[in-house]
Design an enzyme around this catalytic site. Structure first.
Site, PDB file in Angstrom:
ATOM      1  N   LYS A 196      26.756  57.974  44.883  1.00 25.46           N
ATOM      2  CA  LYS A 196      27.654  57.118  44.038  1.00 25.46           C
ATOM      3  C   LYS A 196      27.823  57.486  42.943  1.00 25.46           C
ATOM      4  O   LYS A 196      27.057  57.258  42.629  1.00 25.46           O
ATOM      5  CB  LYS A 196      27.542  55.861  44.568  1.00 25.46           C
ATOM      6  CG  LYS A 196      27.734  55.254  45.442  1.00 25.46           C
ATOM      7  CD  LYS A 196      26.975  53.648  46.174  1.00 25.46           C
ATOM      8  CE  LYS A 196      27.293  53.377  47.277  1.00 25.46           C
ATOM      9  NZ  LYS A 196      27.635  51.703  47.301  1.00 25.46           N
ATOM     10  N   HIS A 214      31.264  45.248  55.280  1.00 24.80           N
ATOM     11  CA  HIS A 214      31.370  45.079  53.895  1.00 24.80           C
ATOM     12  C   HIS A 214      31.711  43.538  54.355  1.00 24.80           C
ATOM     13  O   HIS A 214      32.863  43.440  54.320  1.00 24.80           O
ATOM     14  CB  HIS A 214      32.918  45.891  53.438  1.00 24.80           C
ATOM     15  CG  HIS A 214      32.580  45.369  52.676  1.00 24.80           C
ATOM     16  ND1 HIS A 214      32.810  46.479  51.022  1.00 24.80           N
ATOM     17  CD2 HIS A 214      33.390  44.676  51.726  1.00 24.80           C
ATOM     18  CE1 HIS A 214      33.504  45.373  50.103  1.00 24.80           C
ATOM     19  NE2 HIS A 214      33.785  44.177  50.065  1.00 24.80           N
ATOM     20  N   ARG A 241      36.059  39.997  38.483  1.00 22.55           N
ATOM     21  CA  ARG A 241      37.158  39.958  38.319  1.00 22.55           C
ATOM     22  C   ARG A 241      38.041  39.529  39.465  1.00 22.55           C
ATOM     23  O   ARG A 241      37.266  39.187  40.217  1.00 22.55           O
ATOM     24  CB  ARG A 241      39.078  41.663  37.769  1.00 22.55           C
ATOM     25  CG  ARG A 241      38.005  42.251  38.519  1.00 22.55           C
ATOM     26  CD  ARG A 241      38.654  42.896  39.039  1.00 22.55           C
ATOM     27  NE  ARG A 241      38.361  44.781  39.768  1.00 22.55           N
ATOM     28  CZ  ARG A 241      38.383  44.689  41.100  1.00 22.55           C
ATOM     29  NH1 ARG A 241      39.151  43.632  41.737  1.00 22.55           N
ATOM     30  NH2 ARG A 241      37.628  45.744  41.474  1.00 22.55           N
TER      31      ARG A 241
HETATM   32  P1  ADP Z   1      33.793  51.365  45.385  1.00 21.03           P
HETATM   33  O1  ADP Z   1      33.576  50.347  43.904  1.00 21.03           O
HETATM   34  O2  ADP Z   1      34.799  52.443  44.742  1.00 21.03           O
HETATM   35  O3  ADP Z   1      34.903  50.536  45.718  1.00 21.03           O
HETATM   36  P2  ADP Z   1      31.749  50.447  46.890  1.00 21.03           P
HETATM   37  O4  ADP Z   1      29.984  50.620  45.900  1.00 21.03           O
HETATM   38  O5  ADP Z   1      32.199  48.877  46.336  1.00 21.03           O
HETATM   39  O6  ADP Z   1      33.167  51.168  46.112  1.00 21.03           O
HETATM   40  O7  ADP Z   1      31.413  50.978  48.241  1.00 21.03           O
HETATM   41  C1  ADP Z   1      32.930  50.724  48.636  1.00 21.03           C
HETATM   42  C2  ADP Z   1      32.754  50.450  50.273  1.00 21.03           C
HETATM   43  O8  ADP Z   1      32.072  52.114  50.794  1.00 21.03           O
HETATM   44  C3  ADP Z   1      31.942  49.444  51.241  1.00 21.03           C
HETATM   45  O9  ADP Z   1      33.313  48.579  50.805  1.00 21.03           O
HETATM   46  C4  ADP Z   1      31.379  50.625  51.846  1.00 21.03           C
HETATM   47  O10 ADP Z   1      32.735  50.233  53.166  1.00 21.03           O
HETATM   48  C5  ADP Z   1      31.124  51.960  51.732  1.00 21.03           C
HETATM   49  N1  ADP Z   1      29.555  51.626  50.906  1.00 21.03           N
HETATM   50  C6  ADP Z   1      28.954  51.291  49.980  1.00 21.03           C
HETATM   51  N2  ADP Z   1      27.582  51.602  49.470  1.00 21.03           N
HETATM   52  C7  ADP Z   1      26.834  52.017  51.249  1.00 21.03           C
HETATM   53  C8  ADP Z   1      25.982  51.788  51.506  1.00 21.03           C
HETATM   54  N3  ADP Z   1      24.850  52.503  51.499  1.00 21.03           N
HETATM   55  N4  ADP Z   1      26.188  52.814  53.175  1.00 21.03           N
HETATM   56  C9  ADP Z   1      27.717  52.745  53.653  1.00 21.03           C
HETATM   57  N5  ADP Z   1      28.610  52.017  53.645  1.00 21.03           N
HETATM   58  C10 ADP Z   1      28.717  51.931  52.057  1.00 21.03           C
END
Ligand code: ADP
Length: 459
Positions: free
Chosen positions: A158, A208, A292
């Site tokens: 990430k 989520h 936000r």
């Molecule tokens: P962004 O800020 O790009 O939206 P997020 O961290 O909120 O990224 O993650 C977006 C999506 O990715 C989440 O809604 C989930 O579906 C998936 N996700 C994030 N972290 C994980 C993880 N550790 N394992 C599995 N899926 C994840």
């Protein structure tokens, strides 16, 4: 109360903010790019100021232009909406320096939560569970590979500055780690101008689940229940509902308490969202906090009866929250469908154009948030969200039925949208049972699209 608020945004969220301001007798100043000269917010606001050409970098992201418009038009507050400058800590600081109330948390809080690797560390120290992963950022692919060995595959790479699912890569095997790392980092540099990366264990088939929180300047913090946003394509949300079928009352209480704890730990003020992934065993982990208003905020408004933008404005004016935690009543069930101008049959490619004809659904328990009107152009310069259809009903099944009929009433001519796909999801047995996770759409897309072709052919 604030007297005149500049809306540093466009589209449906600008309209949404104007509505809340009008109900509070606050004047509004809409800023717009030349591509949006005919847009609905420009027509609805008390005043409108052109701040530049279509490219977002030259208009909606041009901080000097936005601030000049705010100061010259005598505003005392700036509402950033979502996207654009809404999570830009420097912009929040600049507003304060210009004597403008930024409607959101302070620059320091945005900075603390905006870097996702740093936010993870802060949450860990506050006792909020986070996904196992690296201690802070990883400097290079080799270090990432070492951490991945330690936590075990699969892992999720990430970007610390990430958002909208960009700068993220799933890695299932060690041999793919280094190329995926370089790819994700390059994407993060291109999208956010920041290549800092960290990694987490990939939670398999999670849901989520996010919690809406409100925090006032007197230190009161409440949560307003959860939103299940597991219907996603490429990590972007398409349909959301509240409450989630996956939560028991006991789990809701625990997660809600952690969400409030998360907000307290960073000194939060305003409306915010604490995002978690929930695994099939009922373990949940913090993934990020959005500082936000969110696209999907209306479903929370439907089940709580609160107007979140109004609350943002009241908090910005230094007023206390209207409710304490025990007074938050979650009533009925709400669903939102995002109607994007895109073609699900062609990999969801954006397909904006002129809205040749528009008919919006209505009736009991139906709400539509949009800046569309008959004949208006949906601009190719910005995101493809055309409308949000939101329903509220006493039970989940009634809400599903209500959403089906609302989507059946909706007519948008001029470009393809994802409305038919959403309509079909509302008939899927797993959706009906509430048994779906973030992998649902990927697993079912082919069969849903095949069904839609059969439907079309028989028409
Ligand atoms: P962004 O800020 O790009 O939206 P997020 O961290 O909120 O990224 O993650 C977006 C999506 O990715 C989440 O809604 C989930 O579906 C998936 N996700 C994030 N972290 C994980 C993880 N550790 N394992 C599995 N899926 C994840």
């Amino acid at each position: 109360m604030l007297k005149r608020v500049l809306i540093a945004n466009r589209g449906e969220i600008a309209v949404r903010i104007i509505r809340a301001c009008r109900e509070l007798d606050i004047e509004t100043v809409a800023v717009y790019s030349t591509a949006d000269a005919q847009s609905l917010p420009v027509q609805l606001a008390t005043r409108a100021v052109c701040i530049g050409p279509p490219r977002a970098a030259d208009s909606y992201l041009n901080q000097t232009a936005v601030l000049t418009a705010a100061v010259e038009s005598g505003c005392d507050g700036v509402h950033p909406g979502y996207g654009f400058l809404s999570e830009n800590a420097d912009f929040a600081d600049l507003c304060a320096r210009c004597g403008l109330k930024f409607i959101g948390p302070s620059g320091d809080v945005i900075r603390r939560m905006g870097n996702k690797a740093a936010a993870r560390a802060l949450m860990q120290s506050a006792g909020v569970p986070v996904v196992p992963g690296s201690d802070g950022p990883v400097p290079d692919a080799e270090t990432a590979a070492q951490v991945a060995e330690k936590i075990g595959y699969p892992v999720l790479l990430k970007a610390s500055a990430g958002g909208g699912g960009r700068g993220m890569r799933r890695v299932y095997d060690p041999e793919n780690l280094i190329p995926a790392f370089e790819e994700a980092r390059a994407e993060a540099v291109a999208c956010f101008g920041d290549g800092e990366m960290y990694l987490e264990k990939l939670i398999l088939n999670p849901r989520h689940i996010e919690f809406q929180i409100l925090a006032d300047s007197q230190g009161n913090v409440v949560h307003l229940g959860e939103r299940d946003c597991s219907i996603q394509r490429r990590n972007q949300k398409l349909m959301e509902e509240s409450p989630s079928r996956a939560l028991t009352d006991e789990l809701r209480t625990r997660m809600g308490r952690d969400a409030v704890q998360a907000a307290r730990a960073c000194g939060y003020e305003g409306a915010g969202t604490v995002e978690f992934v929930l695994d099939s065993a009922g373990n949940y982990y913090f993934i990020e906090m959005n500082t936000r208003i969110q696209v999907e905020h209306p479903i929370t408004e439907m089940v709580t009866g609160l107007d979140l933008v109004r609350e943002q404005l009241r908090i910005a004016a230094g007023l206390e929250l209207p409710v304490q935690q025990e007074q938050v009543n979650l009533t009925g069930h709400a669903i939102e469908v995002r109607v994007n101008a895109e073609d699900p049959a062609h990999d969801f490619r954006p397909a904006p154009g002129v809205t040749r004809f528009l008919h919006l659904p209505g009736g009991c328990g139906v709400r539509v948030d949009t800046a569309l009107y008959n004949g208006c152009e949906l601009s190719p310069w910005y995101d493809s969200l055309a409308a949000k259809v939101i329903v509220h009903a006493p039970t989940r099944l009634q809400a599903i039925r209500r959403m089906r009929r609302a989507l059946e009433e909706l007519v948008v001519e001029g470009y393809p949208t994802g409305a038919d796909l959403a309509h079909m999801i509302l008939y899927h047995p797993d959706y009906l049972k509430g048994e779906y996770d973030t992998g649902f759409l990927e697993q079912n897309l082919e069969s849903l699209l095949r069904l839609s072709r059969v439907e079309e052919a028989s028409e």
